[in-house]
Design a protein around this motif. Structure first.
Motif, PDB file in Angstrom:
ATOM      1  N   LEU A  15      54.939  31.934  53.091  1.00  0.00           N
ATOM      2  CA  LEU A  15      55.189  33.372  53.860  1.00  0.00           C
ATOM      3  C   LEU A  15      53.776  33.313  54.230  1.00  0.00           C
ATOM      4  O   LEU A  15      53.499  33.862  55.349  1.00  0.00           O
ATOM      5  CB  LEU A  15      55.657  34.428  52.978  1.00  0.00           C
ATOM      6  N   ILE A  16      52.455  33.450  53.323  1.00  0.00           N
ATOM      7  CA  ILE A  16      51.211  33.467  54.032  1.00  0.00           C
ATOM      8  C   ILE A  16      51.036  32.326  54.944  1.00  0.00           C
ATOM      9  O   ILE A  16      50.249  32.794  55.677  1.00  0.00           O
ATOM     10  CB  ILE A  16      50.328  33.247  52.475  1.00  0.00           C
ATOM     11  N   ASN A  17      51.196  31.353  54.776  1.00  0.00           N
ATOM     12  CA  ASN A  17      51.040  30.240  55.884  1.00  0.00           C
ATOM     13  C   ASN A  17      51.437  30.745  57.071  1.00  0.00           C
ATOM     14  O   ASN A  17      50.612  30.680  58.221  1.00  0.00           O
ATOM     15  CB  ASN A  17      51.498  28.922  55.543  1.00  0.00           C
ATOM     16  N   LEU A  18      52.770  31.347  57.263  1.00  0.00           N
ATOM     17  CA  LEU A  18      53.269  31.638  58.546  1.00  0.00           C
ATOM     18  C   LEU A  18      52.237  33.060  59.054  1.00  0.00           C
ATOM     19  O   LEU A  18      52.214  33.146  60.076  1.00  0.00           O
ATOM     20  CB  LEU A  18      54.720  32.290  58.243  1.00  0.00           C
ATOM     21  N   ASN A  19      52.005  34.019  58.083  1.00  0.00           N
ATOM     22  CA  ASN A  19      51.316  34.742  58.323  1.00  0.00           C
ATOM     23  C   ASN A  19      50.060  34.640  59.040  1.00  0.00           C
ATOM     24  O   ASN A  19      49.399  35.248  59.796  1.00  0.00           O
ATOM     25  CB  ASN A  19      51.187  35.825  57.232  1.00  0.00           C
ATOM     26  N   TYR A  93      69.121  25.435  49.914  1.00  0.00           N
ATOM     27  CA  TYR A  93      68.266  25.761  51.144  1.00  0.00           C
ATOM     28  C   TYR A  93      66.802  25.190  50.724  1.00  0.00           C
ATOM     29  O   TYR A  93      66.527  25.094  49.650  1.00  0.00           O
ATOM     30  CB  TYR A  93      68.401  27.091  51.189  1.00  0.00           C
ATOM     31  N   LYS A  94      66.137  24.867  51.895  1.00  0.00           N
ATOM     32  CA  LYS A  94      64.795  24.563  51.817  1.00  0.00           C
ATOM     33  C   LYS A  94      64.090  25.640  52.564  1.00  0.00           C
ATOM     34  O   LYS A  94      63.987  25.481  53.902  1.00  0.00           O
ATOM     35  CB  LYS A  94      64.536  23.050  52.327  1.00  0.00           C
ATOM     36  N   LEU A  95      63.345  26.436  51.777  1.00  0.00           N
ATOM     37  CA  LEU A  95      62.630  27.617  52.565  1.00  0.00           C
ATOM     38  C   LEU A  95      61.347  27.211  53.415  1.00  0.00           C
ATOM     39  O   LEU A  95      60.847  27.889  54.276  1.00  0.00           O
ATOM     40  CB  LEU A  95      62.183  28.610  51.509  1.00  0.00           C
ATOM     41  N   SER A  96      60.907  26.082  52.986  1.00  0.00           N
ATOM     42  CA  SER A  96      59.593  25.591  53.550  1.00  0.00           C
ATOM     43  C   SER A  96      59.679  24.810  54.907  1.00  0.00           C
ATOM     44  O   SER A  96      59.077  24.448  55.554  1.00  0.00           O
ATOM     45  CB  SER A  96      58.734  24.612  52.642  1.00  0.00           C
ATOM     46  N   MET A  97      61.236  24.589  55.366  1.00  0.00           N
ATOM     47  CA  MET A  97      61.514  23.602  56.492  1.00  0.00           C
ATOM     48  C   MET A  97      60.819  24.627  57.693  1.00  0.00           C
ATOM     49  O   MET A  97      60.087  23.883  58.580  1.00  0.00           O
ATOM     50  CB  MET A  97      62.887  23.526  56.460  1.00  0.00           C
ATOM     51  N   ALA A  98      61.345  25.510  57.918  1.00  0.00           N
ATOM     52  CA  ALA A  98      60.813  26.641  59.134  1.00  0.00           C
ATOM     53  C   ALA A  98      59.271  26.449  59.152  1.00  0.00           C
ATOM     54  O   ALA A  98      58.553  26.242  60.076  1.00  0.00           O
ATOM     55  CB  ALA A  98      61.015  27.977  59.240  1.00  0.00           C
ATOM     56  N   PRO A  99      58.473  26.914  58.138  1.00  0.00           N
ATOM     57  CA  PRO A  99      57.055  27.137  57.986  1.00  0.00           C
ATOM     58  C   PRO A  99      56.489  25.445  58.464  1.00  0.00           C
ATOM     59  O   PRO A  99      55.521  25.476  59.109  1.00  0.00           O
ATOM     60  CB  PRO A  99      56.670  27.244  56.624  1.00  0.00           C
ATOM     61  N   GLU A 100      57.011  24.400  57.840  1.00  0.00           N
ATOM     62  CA  GLU A 100      56.395  23.339  58.105  1.00  0.00           C
ATOM     63  C   GLU A 100      56.527  22.796  59.678  1.00  0.00           C
ATOM     64  O   GLU A 100      55.642  22.355  60.092  1.00  0.00           O
ATOM     65  CB  GLU A 100      57.246  22.115  57.211  1.00  0.00           C
ATOM     66  N   VAL A 101      57.704  23.019  60.125  1.00  0.00           N
ATOM     67  CA  VAL A 101      57.922  22.611  61.476  1.00  0.00           C
ATOM     68  C   VAL A 101      56.987  23.388  62.479  1.00  0.00           C
ATOM     69  O   VAL A 101      56.535  23.099  63.444  1.00  0.00           O
ATOM     70  CB  VAL A 101      59.578  22.805  61.891  1.00  0.00           C
TER      71      VAL A 101
END
Length: 165
Positions: A15-19, A93-101
């Motif tokens: 979440l911090i990475n996305l922010n 689920y893999k929560l990190s998928m969207a931030p990685e992409v």
């Protein structure tokens, strides 16, 4: 009640990475236009295209569609990282998928923008008399980069359209 923080440290990092990506896309931020900057003697510096290009500001290469996807990913990551996913096992689920992409797309867009700016930049420090290469030789030297005149034209058109919004 609904928790305000993600339930795991890894989810919080995502979440911090996305922010961080989202805040880097903002033209107006605390560093340049915050209270301390506004009341200082020099005040806030104006936003101009020259400073945006020299800093490779994300507003020039992150299209509106990317920003919408980023906002959706932030909301989904926050929702899924709190107690909404408590009934699912972590293998579902893999929560990190969207931030990685999105991070990869952001970096790729930034690198493509930097390359386009470099291709469109004219080095005025080189006297033309000292440059014995003709256009065909320059194209051969650039070979693997598949540079075309359209790329620099597209960059200029893109900058004018984006900054003119």
């Amino acid at each position: 009640g609904h928790p305000l923080l993600p339930s795991s440290a890894n989810d919080f990092r995502e979440l911090i990475n996305l922010n961080n990506i989202a805040s880097s896309c903002a033209l107006v931020n605390e560093d340049n236009f915050g209270f301390v900057k506004l009341v200082s003697p020099q005040g806030a510096s104006p936003i101009n295209i020259d400073s945006l290009i020299s800093t490779n500001h994300p507003c020039l290469f992150a299209p509106p569609q990317f920003r919408l996807e980023l906002l959706g990913a932030q909301a989904l990551t926050f929702w899924a990282s709190t107690d909404e996913m408590r009934t699912k096992s972590t293998s579902d689920y893999k929560l990190s998928m969207a931030p990685e992409v999105l991070s990869k797309r952001f970096c790729d867009s930034r690198n493509e923008f930097i390359n386009a700016v470099n291709y469109a930049t004219i080095d005025t420090s080189i006297p033309t008399i000292d440059n014995p290469h003709d256009l065909d030789e320059v194209k051969n030297m650039l070979g693997q980069h598949s540079f075309s005149e359209e790329k620099s034209d597209n960059l200029i058109q893109h900058l004018l359209c984006t900054f003119g919004e």
